[in-house]
Design a protein around this motif. Structure first.
Motif, PDB file in Angstrom:
ATOM      1  N   THR A   1     -87.591  11.599  37.103  1.00 49.10           N
ATOM      2  CA  THR A   1     -86.770  12.806  37.093  1.00 49.10           C
ATOM      3  C   THR A   1     -85.912  12.870  35.833  1.00 49.10           C
ATOM      4  O   THR A   1     -85.723  13.943  35.253  1.00 49.10           O
ATOM      5  CB  THR A   1     -85.867  12.883  38.337  1.00 49.10           C
ATOM      6  OG1 THR A   1     -85.059  11.704  38.415  1.00 49.10           O
ATOM      7  CG2 THR A   1     -86.684  13.008  39.596  1.00 49.10           C
ATOM      8  N   ARG A   2     -85.400  11.734  35.411  1.00 51.51           N
ATOM      9  CA  ARG A   2     -84.575  11.730  34.204  1.00 51.51           C
ATOM     10  C   ARG A   2     -85.397  12.022  32.953  1.00 51.51           C
ATOM     11  O   ARG A   2     -84.840  12.434  31.926  1.00 51.51           O
ATOM     12  CB  ARG A   2     -83.856  10.391  34.067  1.00 51.51           C
ATOM     13  CG  ARG A   2     -82.706  10.211  35.062  1.00 51.51           C
ATOM     14  CD  ARG A   2     -81.899   8.978  34.763  1.00 51.51           C
ATOM     15  NE  ARG A   2     -82.612   7.768  35.121  1.00 51.51           N
ATOM     16  CZ  ARG A   2     -82.511   7.157  36.303  1.00 51.51           C
ATOM     17  NH1 ARG A   2     -81.741   7.672  37.241  1.00 51.51           N
ATOM     18  NH2 ARG A   2     -83.183   6.054  36.550  1.00 51.51           N
ATOM     19  N   ASN A   3     -86.695  11.811  33.029  1.00 49.11           N
ATOM     20  CA  ASN A   3     -87.571  12.039  31.886  1.00 49.11           C
ATOM     21  C   ASN A   3     -88.313  13.366  32.008  1.00 49.11           C
ATOM     22  O   ASN A   3     -89.395  13.527  31.460  1.00 49.11           O
ATOM     23  CB  ASN A   3     -88.580  10.890  31.760  1.00 49.11           C
ATOM     24  CG  ASN A   3     -89.050  10.698  30.323  1.00 49.11           C
ATOM     25  OD1 ASN A   3     -88.452  11.224  29.392  1.00 49.11           O
ATOM     26  ND2 ASN A   3     -90.121   9.955  30.148  1.00 49.11           N
ATOM     27  N   THR A   4     -87.702  14.312  32.733  1.00 51.85           N
ATOM     28  CA  THR A   4     -88.303  15.625  32.974  1.00 51.85           C
ATOM     29  C   THR A   4     -87.417  16.718  32.402  1.00 51.85           C
ATOM     30  O   THR A   4     -86.187  16.655  32.498  1.00 51.85           O
ATOM     31  CB  THR A   4     -88.499  15.858  34.485  1.00 51.85           C
ATOM     32  OG1 THR A   4     -89.422  14.889  34.993  1.00 51.85           O
ATOM     33  CG2 THR A   4     -89.030  17.249  34.771  1.00 51.85           C
ATOM     34  N   PHE A   5     -88.050  17.713  31.805  1.00 50.09           N
ATOM     35  CA  PHE A   5     -87.362  18.916  31.339  1.00 50.09           C
ATOM     36  C   PHE A   5     -87.779  20.067  32.250  1.00 50.09           C
ATOM     37  O   PHE A   5     -88.972  20.278  32.485  1.00 50.09           O
ATOM     38  CB  PHE A   5     -87.757  19.235  29.895  1.00 50.09           C
ATOM     39  CG  PHE A   5     -87.038  20.425  29.304  1.00 50.09           C
ATOM     40  CD1 PHE A   5     -85.929  20.245  28.499  1.00 50.09           C
ATOM     41  CD2 PHE A   5     -87.471  21.721  29.552  1.00 50.09           C
ATOM     42  CE1 PHE A   5     -85.262  21.328  27.940  1.00 50.09           C
ATOM     43  CE2 PHE A   5     -86.814  22.815  29.015  1.00 50.09           C
ATOM     44  CZ  PHE A   5     -85.701  22.612  28.205  1.00 50.09           C
ATOM     45  N   ALA A   6     -86.811  20.806  32.768  1.00 49.30           N
ATOM     46  CA  ALA A   6     -87.104  21.944  33.640  1.00 49.30           C
ATOM     47  C   ALA A   6     -86.941  23.243  32.866  1.00 49.30           C
ATOM     48  O   ALA A   6     -85.916  23.461  32.205  1.00 49.30           O
ATOM     49  CB  ALA A   6     -86.184  21.945  34.856  1.00 49.30           C
TER      50      ALA A   6
ATOM     51  N   ARG B   1     -81.729  16.993  34.964  1.00 46.91           N
ATOM     52  CA  ARG B   1     -80.504  17.544  34.403  1.00 46.91           C
ATOM     53  C   ARG B   1     -80.660  17.957  32.943  1.00 46.91           C
ATOM     54  O   ARG B   1     -79.677  18.009  32.194  1.00 46.91           O
ATOM     55  CB  ARG B   1     -79.360  16.546  34.574  1.00 46.91           C
ATOM     56  CG  ARG B   1     -79.080  16.254  36.051  1.00 46.91           C
ATOM     57  CD  ARG B   1     -77.797  15.545  36.291  1.00 46.91           C
ATOM     58  NE  ARG B   1     -77.461  15.544  37.712  1.00 46.91           N
ATOM     59  CZ  ARG B   1     -76.236  15.365  38.175  1.00 46.91           C
ATOM     60  NH1 ARG B   1     -75.235  15.198  37.332  1.00 46.91           N
ATOM     61  NH2 ARG B   1     -76.011  15.361  39.471  1.00 46.91           N
ATOM     62  N   ARG B   2     -81.875  18.238  32.552  1.00 46.45           N
ATOM     63  CA  ARG B   2     -82.151  18.869  31.262  1.00 46.45           C
ATOM     64  C   ARG B   2     -82.936  20.136  31.568  1.00 46.45           C
ATOM     65  O   ARG B   2     -84.103  20.070  31.969  1.00 46.45           O
ATOM     66  CB  ARG B   2     -82.927  17.925  30.339  1.00 46.45           C
ATOM     67  CG  ARG B   2     -82.143  16.656  30.012  1.00 46.45           C
ATOM     68  CD  ARG B   2     -82.885  15.793  29.004  1.00 46.45           C
ATOM     69  NE  ARG B   2     -84.148  15.306  29.538  1.00 46.45           N
ATOM     70  CZ  ARG B   2     -85.071  14.713  28.803  1.00 46.45           C
ATOM     71  NH1 ARG B   2     -84.895  14.573  27.495  1.00 46.45           N
ATOM     72  NH2 ARG B   2     -86.185  14.269  29.359  1.00 46.45           N
ATOM     73  N   VAL B   3     -82.266  21.269  31.425  1.00 47.05           N
ATOM     74  CA  VAL B   3     -82.797  22.524  31.940  1.00 47.05           C
ATOM     75  C   VAL B   3     -82.659  23.614  30.886  1.00 47.05           C
ATOM     76  O   VAL B   3     -81.609  23.756  30.260  1.00 47.05           O
ATOM     77  CB  VAL B   3     -82.059  22.959  33.226  1.00 47.05           C
ATOM     78  CG1 VAL B   3     -82.663  24.240  33.787  1.00 47.05           C
ATOM     79  CG2 VAL B   3     -82.070  21.848  34.269  1.00 47.05           C
ATOM     80  N   GLY B   4     -83.711  24.390  30.698  1.00 40.67           N
ATOM     81  CA  GLY B   4     -83.646  25.598  29.884  1.00 40.67           C
ATOM     82  C   GLY B   4     -83.876  26.807  30.767  1.00 40.67           C
ATOM     83  O   GLY B   4     -84.706  26.774  31.676  1.00 40.67           O
TER      84      GLY B   4
END
Length: 433
Positions: free
Chosen positions: A24-29, A74-77
């Motif tokens: 999850t920490r290595n995911t971009f949404a 927690r990395r979201v565009g």
């Protein structure tokens, strides 16, 4: 390859564990705003659907963003385009709490004609493609593409874990819907391993134990990052493509790549003894019904679950206030949700949803209605089965919802008998918010 995640958050009995892991920490949404919601008519004349108020204090987009944050993504565009100012303002006010020092952010990505000055976002795939530079900058292993206009609670960590375990290139979240409703969705056909073998825009495979249902996609996708980059380039180079993820990009992958489906029941959040909740507010009737469900004694959507909070921004208003206790003039609300800043002054509210800073004056009745923020309702008004847009002022003696024929001359009346009222319909100056 990241290792399979382990449950990291203890849960109460009867609840599924939550996955927060290196995956999850290595995911971009990437959250897509979408275009104008035609089924919501004048309610989206000056705002995009994700910016629309819901459930007394939230915006629709708060649900998908809360799913991200609660899941550890927690990395979201957020890709914006249509009437986006209200949405942008909400994101700036309510979603700036993530810590950039820890690599956490919610970044607004407005359509900027970044690739070709002749067009804006031409479809969901093109919206992601035009922001590849920002996605690459985050260097994710996985990209989660999400629609920003649905109401549901999902642990994306479980979806990502299934994607990794299957060594998939793409994973689609799916759910079973009644066959009669399937025309609005993309139907999926899967094999015994849950690999997707066909996609179509009409009822397809039925669920084995319920022939009246169809398995459909939810507009939720997990991609291996490099795989997504490659497929987006192929889609961009295809002059015949409509540049849509569901219509073009993924169907092209079915024969040659590993495309799997993950059932919503395996990643939904909530009490296991209740039906899984997912709602697309595709029409005024659906919007009204979803809000009305929340005033029931036991609603389908539990907003009081502290294990999976819905985050938002709301004005710092004083508590709701109810005044006067005289015969025929009592400030009362029954089976209703009333937000802060509201004053029910000698009026009756039944089975209704009042957003912040609503004022209802004496001898008025509001019943089975959704009243958005900063509405002023004069004395001796009767409102039944209405949606009142924000900032409306209803003069003394206004009657709405009693005679649909008369209402239709001034307002928008739906097939389900819901009456939408906006400032423009009242002849009041439009405030574009």
């Amino acid at each position: 390859m990241d290792t399979d995640p382990e449950p990291s958050v203890p849960t109460r009995s009867g609840r599924e564990p939550r996955f927060v892991s290196q995956v999850t920490r290595n995911t971009f949404a990437m959250v897509l705003e979408g275009g104008r919601a035609a089924g919501l008519h004048e309610l989206t004349d000056w705002r995009s659907k994700p910016a629309l108020a819901f459930a007394g204090k939230f915006r629709i987009i708060d649900f998908v963003l809360s799913n991200c944050v609660n899941s550890g993504v927690r990395r979201v565009g957020v890709a914006t385009q249509y009437r986006a100012q209200s949405l942008i303002r909400h994101l700036q006010l309510g979603w700036s709490f993530l810590d950039g020092r820890l690599g956490e952010f919610i970044e607004i990505m407005p359509a900027q004609q970044q690739v070709n000055a002749s067009h804006w976002y031409r479809g969901s795939a093109d919206a992601v493609y035009q922001n590849l530079r920002e996605i690459r900058r985050a260097s994710p292993a996985y990209v989660l593409v999400l629609a920003g206009d649905h109401i549901y609670r999902m642990d994306y960590g479980r979806l990502l874990a299934a994607h990794v375990a299957r060594q998939a290139d793409v994973t689609l979240a799916c759910m079973a819907v009644p066959a009669a409703d399937a025309q609005r969705f993309t139907a999926l056909t899967v094999d015994a391993t849950q690999r997707v073998v066909a996609m179509r825009h009409h009822p397809g495979q039925t669920v084995a134990d319920d022939p009246a249902t169809v398995l459909v996609g939810m507009g939720i996708y997990v991609f291996n990052a490099q795989f997504l980059y490659d497929q987006l380039q192929l889609d961009t180079d295809d002059a015949t493509s409509s540049h849509d993820i569901c219509n073009d990009l993924i169907p092209r992958c079915l024969d040659r790549h590993r495309v799997y489906a993950q059932n919503y029941l395996d990643s939904r959040v909530g009490d296991l003894d209740k039906p899984a909740y997912w709602c697309d507010l595709h029409s005024l009737d659906a919007y009204w019904a979803a809000n009305m469900d929340l005033v029931q004694v036991t609603p389908h959507l539990n907003l009081y679950d502290n294990d999976w909070p819905i985050w938002t921004w709301q004005p710092q208003s004083p508590p709701a206030k109810y005044v006067f206790d005289e015969p025929g003039r009592q400030g009362t609300a029954i089976d209703s949700l009333v937000a802060g800043g509201c004053i029910v002054s000698g009026a009756m509210v039944r089975r209704s949803m009042l957003f912040s800073d609503v004022r209802i004056n004496s001898y008025s009745l509001v019943e089975d209605s959704v009243v958005l923020s900063n509405v002023q309702i004069g004395r001796h008004c009767i409102l039944k089965k209405c949606i009142i847009d924000k900032n409306c002022t209803l003069p003394e003696g206004t009657l709405i919802g009693l005679d649909p024929v008369e209402d239709a001359k001034r307002f928008h009346v739906t097939q389900g008998g819901v009456t939408l009222v906006t400032r423009a319909m009242l002849g009041q100056e439009v405030q574009r918010m």
